[in-house]
Design an enzyme around this catalytic site. Structure first.
Site, PDB file in Angstrom:
ATOM      1  N   ARG A  46       0.819  -1.215   0.000  1.00  0.00           N
ATOM      2  CA  ARG A  46       0.000   0.000   0.000  1.00  0.00           C
ATOM      3  C   ARG A  46       0.854   1.266   0.000  1.00  0.00           C
ATOM      4  O   ARG A  46       0.379   2.351  -0.232  1.00  0.00           O
ATOM      5  CB  ARG A  46      -0.909  -0.001   1.226  1.00  0.00           C
ATOM      6  CG  ARG A  46      -2.249  -0.652   0.910  1.00  0.00           C
ATOM      7  CD  ARG A  46      -3.104  -0.717   2.115  1.00  0.00           C
ATOM      8  NE  ARG A  46      -2.560  -1.696   3.054  1.00  0.00           N
ATOM      9  CZ  ARG A  46      -3.272  -2.281   4.023  1.00  0.00           C
ATOM     10  NH1 ARG A  46      -4.534  -1.955   4.175  1.00  0.00           N
ATOM     11  NH2 ARG A  46      -2.734  -3.155   4.840  1.00  0.00           N
ATOM     12  N   ASP A  82      -3.822  -2.014  -2.917  1.00  0.00           N
ATOM     13  CA  ASP A  82      -4.361  -2.680  -1.738  1.00  0.00           C
ATOM     14  C   ASP A  82      -4.951  -4.005  -2.208  1.00  0.00           C
ATOM     15  O   ASP A  82      -5.999  -4.042  -2.847  1.00  0.00           O
ATOM     16  CB  ASP A  82      -5.449  -1.790  -1.119  1.00  0.00           C
ATOM     17  CG  ASP A  82      -5.986  -2.406   0.156  1.00  0.00           C
ATOM     18  OD1 ASP A  82      -5.761  -3.614   0.377  1.00  0.00           O
ATOM     19  OD2 ASP A  82      -6.632  -1.669   0.916  1.00  0.00           O
ATOM     20  N   PHE A  83      -4.237  -5.092  -1.891  1.00  0.00           N
ATOM     21  CA  PHE A  83      -4.668  -6.368  -2.449  1.00  0.00           C
ATOM     22  C   PHE A  83      -5.896  -6.945  -1.751  1.00  0.00           C
ATOM     23  O   PHE A  83      -6.335  -8.039  -2.044  1.00  0.00           O
ATOM     24  CB  PHE A  83      -3.525  -7.403  -2.471  1.00  0.00           C
ATOM     25  CG  PHE A  83      -2.587  -7.317  -1.313  1.00  0.00           C
ATOM     26  CD1 PHE A  83      -1.312  -6.804  -1.503  1.00  0.00           C
ATOM     27  CD2 PHE A  83      -2.971  -7.742  -0.064  1.00  0.00           C
ATOM     28  CE1 PHE A  83      -0.421  -6.718  -0.440  1.00  0.00           C
ATOM     29  CE2 PHE A  83      -2.087  -7.663   1.007  1.00  0.00           C
ATOM     30  CZ  PHE A  83      -0.806  -7.146   0.813  1.00  0.00           C
ATOM     31  N   HIS A 172      12.320 -22.545   5.448  1.00  0.00           N
ATOM     32  CA  HIS A 172      13.746 -22.401   5.105  1.00  0.00           C
ATOM     33  C   HIS A 172      14.625 -23.450   5.798  1.00  0.00           C
ATOM     34  O   HIS A 172      15.753 -23.676   5.385  1.00  0.00           O
ATOM     35  CB  HIS A 172      14.238 -20.969   5.361  1.00  0.00           C
ATOM     36  CG  HIS A 172      14.436 -20.621   6.804  1.00  0.00           C
ATOM     37  ND1 HIS A 172      13.397 -20.263   7.618  1.00  0.00           N
ATOM     38  CD2 HIS A 172      15.547 -20.559   7.563  1.00  0.00           C
ATOM     39  CE1 HIS A 172      13.873 -20.007   8.828  1.00  0.00           C
ATOM     40  NE2 HIS A 172      15.175 -20.175   8.825  1.00  0.00           N
ATOM     41  N   LYS A 176      18.493 -25.982   4.881  1.00  0.00           N
ATOM     42  CA  LYS A 176      19.721 -25.964   5.693  1.00  0.00           C
ATOM     43  C   LYS A 176      20.586 -27.151   5.291  1.00  0.00           C
ATOM     44  O   LYS A 176      20.070 -28.240   5.029  1.00  0.00           O
ATOM     45  CB  LYS A 176      19.380 -26.026   7.187  1.00  0.00           C
ATOM     46  CG  LYS A 176      18.757 -24.725   7.675  1.00  0.00           C
ATOM     47  CD  LYS A 176      18.911 -24.556   9.157  1.00  0.00           C
ATOM     48  CE  LYS A 176      18.206 -23.285   9.621  1.00  0.00           C
ATOM     49  NZ  LYS A 176      18.968 -22.059   9.413  1.00  0.00           N
ATOM     50  N   GLU A 210      17.714 -20.038  20.428  1.00  0.00           N
ATOM     51  CA  GLU A 210      18.056 -18.727  19.864  1.00  0.00           C
ATOM     52  C   GLU A 210      18.438 -17.779  20.982  1.00  0.00           C
ATOM     53  O   GLU A 210      17.884 -17.875  22.088  1.00  0.00           O
ATOM     54  CB  GLU A 210      16.872 -18.158  19.101  1.00  0.00           C
ATOM     55  CG  GLU A 210      16.498 -18.981  17.892  1.00  0.00           C
ATOM     56  CD  GLU A 210      15.407 -18.319  17.080  1.00  0.00           C
ATOM     57  OE1 GLU A 210      15.726 -17.464  16.254  1.00  0.00           O
ATOM     58  OE2 GLU A 210      14.239 -18.647  17.292  1.00  0.00           O
ATOM     59  N   HIS A 234       9.291 -25.827  11.202  1.00  0.00           N
ATOM     60  CA  HIS A 234      10.689 -26.265  11.138  1.00  0.00           C
ATOM     61  C   HIS A 234      10.961 -27.588  11.871  1.00  0.00           C
ATOM     62  O   HIS A 234      11.543 -28.513  11.305  1.00  0.00           O
ATOM     63  CB  HIS A 234      11.618 -25.198  11.725  1.00  0.00           C
ATOM     64  CG  HIS A 234      11.445 -23.834  11.126  1.00  0.00           C
ATOM     65  ND1 HIS A 234      11.151 -23.634   9.798  1.00  0.00           N
ATOM     66  CD2 HIS A 234      11.533 -22.599  11.674  1.00  0.00           C
ATOM     67  CE1 HIS A 234      11.069 -22.335   9.561  1.00  0.00           C
ATOM     68  NE2 HIS A 234      11.290 -21.688  10.679  1.00  0.00           N
ATOM     69  N   LYS A 324      13.534 -18.688  22.647  1.00  0.00           N
ATOM     70  CA  LYS A 324      14.180 -17.400  22.352  1.00  0.00           C
ATOM     71  C   LYS A 324      14.820 -16.843  23.622  1.00  0.00           C
ATOM     72  O   LYS A 324      14.462 -17.213  24.729  1.00  0.00           O
ATOM     73  CB  LYS A 324      13.142 -16.422  21.816  1.00  0.00           C
ATOM     74  CG  LYS A 324      12.582 -16.867  20.459  1.00  0.00           C
ATOM     75  CD  LYS A 324      12.039 -15.712  19.670  1.00  0.00           C
ATOM     76  CE  LYS A 324      11.420 -16.162  18.371  1.00  0.00           C
ATOM     77  NZ  LYS A 324      12.395 -16.467  17.321  1.00  0.00           N
ATOM     78  N   LYS A 329      22.781 -19.093  20.215  1.00  0.00           N
ATOM     79  CA  LYS A 329      22.061 -19.522  19.006  1.00  0.00           C
ATOM     80  C   LYS A 329      22.689 -20.837  18.586  1.00  0.00           C
ATOM     81  O   LYS A 329      23.882 -20.905  18.295  1.00  0.00           O
ATOM     82  CB  LYS A 329      22.202 -18.459  17.918  1.00  0.00           C
ATOM     83  CG  LYS A 329      21.580 -18.876  16.605  1.00  0.00           C
ATOM     84  CD  LYS A 329      20.886 -17.736  15.897  1.00  0.00           C
ATOM     85  CE  LYS A 329      20.364 -18.168  14.528  1.00  0.00           C
ATOM     86  NZ  LYS A 329      19.213 -19.059  14.604  1.00  0.00           N
TER      87      LYS A 329
HETATM   88  C1  BG6 Z   1      11.604 -18.254  11.557  1.00  0.00           C
HETATM   89  C2  BG6 Z   1      10.840 -17.956  12.826  1.00  0.00           C
HETATM   90  O1  BG6 Z   1      10.825 -19.062  10.717  1.00  0.00           O
HETATM   91  O2  BG6 Z   1      12.813 -18.938  11.887  1.00  0.00           O
HETATM   92  C3  BG6 Z   1      11.698 -17.083  13.728  1.00  0.00           C
HETATM   93  O3  BG6 Z   1       9.628 -17.283  12.497  1.00  0.00           O
HETATM   94  C4  BG6 Z   1      13.038 -17.741  13.991  1.00  0.00           C
HETATM   95  O4  BG6 Z   1      11.038 -16.807  14.953  1.00  0.00           O
HETATM   96  C5  BG6 Z   1      13.708 -18.171  12.686  1.00  0.00           C
HETATM   97  O5  BG6 Z   1      13.871 -16.809  14.651  1.00  0.00           O
HETATM   98  C6  BG6 Z   1      14.927 -19.024  12.972  1.00  0.00           C
HETATM   99  O6  BG6 Z   1      15.597 -19.307  11.779  1.00  0.00           O
HETATM  100  P1  BG6 Z   1      17.167 -19.566  11.763  1.00  0.00           P
HETATM  101  O7  BG6 Z   1      17.458 -19.977  10.366  1.00  0.00           O
HETATM  102  O8  BG6 Z   1      17.815 -18.267  12.148  1.00  0.00           O
HETATM  103  O9  BG6 Z   1      17.427 -20.639  12.770  1.00  0.00           O
END
Ligand code: BG6
Length: 448
Positions: A46, A82-83, A172, A176, A210, A234, A324, A329
Site C-alpha cells: 500500500r 491494496d490487495f 527455510h 539448511k 536462539e 521447522h 528465544k 544460538k
Molecule cells: C523463523 C521464525 O521461521 O525462523 C523465527 O519465524 C526464527 O522466529 C527463525 O527466529 C529461525 O531461523 P534460523 O534460520 O535463524 O534458525
C-alpha cells in the site's frame, strides 16, 4: 540450468524479509546465472513508493558492491495497491511491459496468511494466474494458517486458483545444509542407518535455541508463540525427515509420502512430559508495544516430547526443544543410544551418542567407547567430521537455494499440503493439553 527470465512479484515487498533474505538471494541467483539480467522484481504494497525509491531500498539491503551491481542490473518496479480491495488492476499491464515473451512468473507472498486468500483471488480476477508461455508459480511464507481449520481453508481457497503443482510452501529449514544431508547420511551409510531404531536408541533431541528475543515481531508472535512459530513448521519438518523410512526411489513425491507417514504416526505424550516458558523481559516488551494478552501467556520456549508409533521408532522419546533469548544460538540433533548392559568389568561405560549439528557448525560427531590403553577401564572417544575443514565455509544462502528450486520446479525442499495439515493436527493436540503443561518464567540469556 539455462538462465531464465523471471518476474518476481513480492507481496509484502517492503517488509523485513525482503531486505534480509530475498534481496541477497536475488543477487546470488544473478551471480549463479540462474536468472537473467532482464528479470524483474515488482514490490507490491500500500506504500506510495516510486520505482526509484524501491530500487534504492533493495540496493541498500546488500552490503557488497558486487551484489549491489547485480541488483542494479534487474528491472525494479513498485506497484502501489491494496490487495484486499481490487487493488491489482494495472499490475498485469505493468508486468507485460517489463517481460519478453515466454517470461516466467513467481508470486512471493510474505504477508500475513490472512491475506493469502484475497491475494490469490485478486490474481485470478486480474488474469494473473497463468501466462501463455513459461511457468507461473506461487510461494507462501510460513506460517501457513494459525491452526488446522485455517490451514485447510487456505488450501481450499488457493486450490481454486492454483494447482498444488504450482504451490510452494516455504520452510527455510529444509534448505539448511544439515537437513539436506540427512537422507544421504542415513540411507547411504548402513553403519549408521542400521542402528537407527528403538532397539538401540533411547531418545532423540532436536534443539533449536536462539539468543535473540522476538524483537519487532512481537505483534505477530504474541498470538503465535514458539509451538506455532517453530515446532509446527521447522521442527516437525526436520523430525519427519530424520525418522522417515527409505522410499522406493529418492524422488520428491515419494519422499513426501514417507514424511507424511511419519507425521501421521506421531503421538504427543501426556502433559507432564512437556515444558513451556517465557523469558523474563517478554511481558515488558509486550506492554511497551501496547499489546494486550487476550487468551493466554505466550510461550517463548517449549520442550515437547513425542512418540512415533512405527515398528522402528515406538518407545524412543522424541524431544523437540526451541526457545528465544536463551544463552546461545544453536541448532543440533542429538541421538542418545541406550546404555549397553554388559556383565563384567565395564567401568566408565558411556552410552553412545550421535551429534548432528545444524547451527553454527554442521559437524557430525559419534561418541563411542574404546579400551583405555593405559588402564583396564573404558574411555569415551569422539569420531568427528568437521564439515568446514572438508568443504570450506557454507556460502549458499538458504533462500537462494529455495528460490533456485522454485525456478527448477522441484518441490522436495518445500512442505506438501498434507504435511502441513498433519503438523497442525499435532499442534492442536498440544494446544488442547496446554493448561496442564508446566509453564516457567526464565531469566534472559539463561541456559535452561
Ligand atoms: C523463523 C521464525 O521461521 O525462523 C523465527 O519465524 C526464527 O522466529 C527463525 O527466529 C529461525 O531461523 P534460523 O534460520 O535463524 O534458525
Amino acid at each position: 540450468m539455462e538462465e531464465k527470465e523471471v518476474t518476481f512479484v513480492l507481496f509484502g515487498g517492503s517488509g523485513d524479509l525482503t531486505k534480509r533474505k530475498l534481496v541477497p538471494a536475488f543477487a546470488r541467483l544473478v551471480h549463479e546465472g540462474i536468472i537473467s539480467n532482464n528479470s524483474t522484481i515488482i514490490g507490491v504494497s500500500r506504500k506510495k513508493w516510486s520505482d526509484e525509491e524501491y530500487k534504492r531500498y533493495l540496493v541498500d539491503a546488500v552490503n557488497e558492491q558486487r551484489d549491489k551491481d547485480y541488483i542494479n542490473k534487474l528491472d525494479i518496479k513498485f506497484f502501489t495497491g491494496d490487495f484486499t480491495k481490487n487493488g491489482l488492476a494495472g499490475l498485469n499491464k505493468l508486468m507485460l511491459k517489463c517481460e519478453t515473451e515466454g517470461c516466467n512468473r513467481i508470486y512471493y507472498l510474505s504477508t500475513s496468511f490472512k491475506f493469502f486468500p484475497s491475494i490469490v483471488k485478486e490474481l485470478k480476477s486480474n488474469g494473473l494466474e497463468k501466462v501463455k508461455k513459461g511457468f507461473t508459480r506461487i510461494v507462501f511464507e510460513k506460517p501457513f494458517g494459525s491452526d488446522l481449520k485455517s490451514s485447510e481453508e487456505l488450501d481450499s481457497e488457493i486450490h481454486k486458483v492454483f494447482s498444488e503443482e504450482s504451490v510452494f510452501r516455504l520452510d527455510h529449514y529444509l534448505a539448511k545444509e544439515t537437513v539436506q544431508n540427512l537422507n544421504i547420511l542415513k540411507f547411504n551409510n548402513p553403519l549408521f542407518y542400521s542402528s537407527l531404531s528403538n532397539k538401540f536408541i533411547d531418545s532423540i533431541e532436536l534443539i533449536v535455541d536462539e539468543d535473540l528475543g522476538v524483537g519487532e515481531r512481537i505483534g505477530f508472535y504474541n498470538d503465535t508463540g514458539a509451538i506455532k512459530d517453530m515446532v509446527q513448521s521447522h521442527l516437525l519438518q526436520v523430525l519427519s525427515i530424520l525418522l522417515m523410512e527409505m522410499p522406493s526411489r529418492l524422488e520428491t513425491e515419494k519422499i513426501h509420502d514417507e514424511k507424511v507417514k511419519i507425521l501421521k504416526k506421531l503421538e504427543v505424550l501426556k502433559a507432564e512430559n512437556h515444558l513451556l516458558g517465557q523469558y523474563r523481559s517478554y511481558n515488558e516488551e509486550r506492554e511497551k508495544a501496547g499489546i494486550v494478552n487476550l487468551h493466554r501467556e505466550t510461550e517463548t520456549f517449549c520442550k515437547l516430547v513425542l512418540n512415533c508409533k512405527t515398528k522402528r521408532w515406538n518407545g524412543v522419546r522424541l524431544i523437540l526443544r526451541t526457545g528465544k533469548k536463551l544463552n546461545r544460538k544453536y541448532g543440533q540433533i542429538k541421538i542418545n543410544y541406550k546404555a549397553v548392559d554388559l556383565k563384567g568389568n565395564v567401568s566408565n561405560l558411556m552410552p553412545n551418542k550421535a551429534i548432528i549439528d545444524i547451527y553454527p557448525k554442521q559437524d557430525i560427531i559419534f561418541f563411542m567407547n574404546t579400551r583405555d590403553a593405559n588402564s583396564d577401564s573404558l574411555k569415551e572417544i569422539k569420531f568427528q567430521f568437521t564439515k568446514e575443514l572438508e568443504f570450506g565455509p557454507n556460502t549458499r544462502d538458504e533462500y537462494a537455494v529455495l528460490l533456485g528450486e522454485v525456478i527448477k520446479g522441484d518441490k522436495m525442499m518445500f512442505a506438501r499440503s498434507d504435511e502441513v495439515i498433519e503438523s497442525w493436527k499435532i499442534v492442536e493436540k498440544i494446544e488442547k493439553m496446554r493448561d496442564k503443561i508446566k509453564f516457567i518464567y526464565y531469566e534472559d540469556g539463561s541456559e535452561l
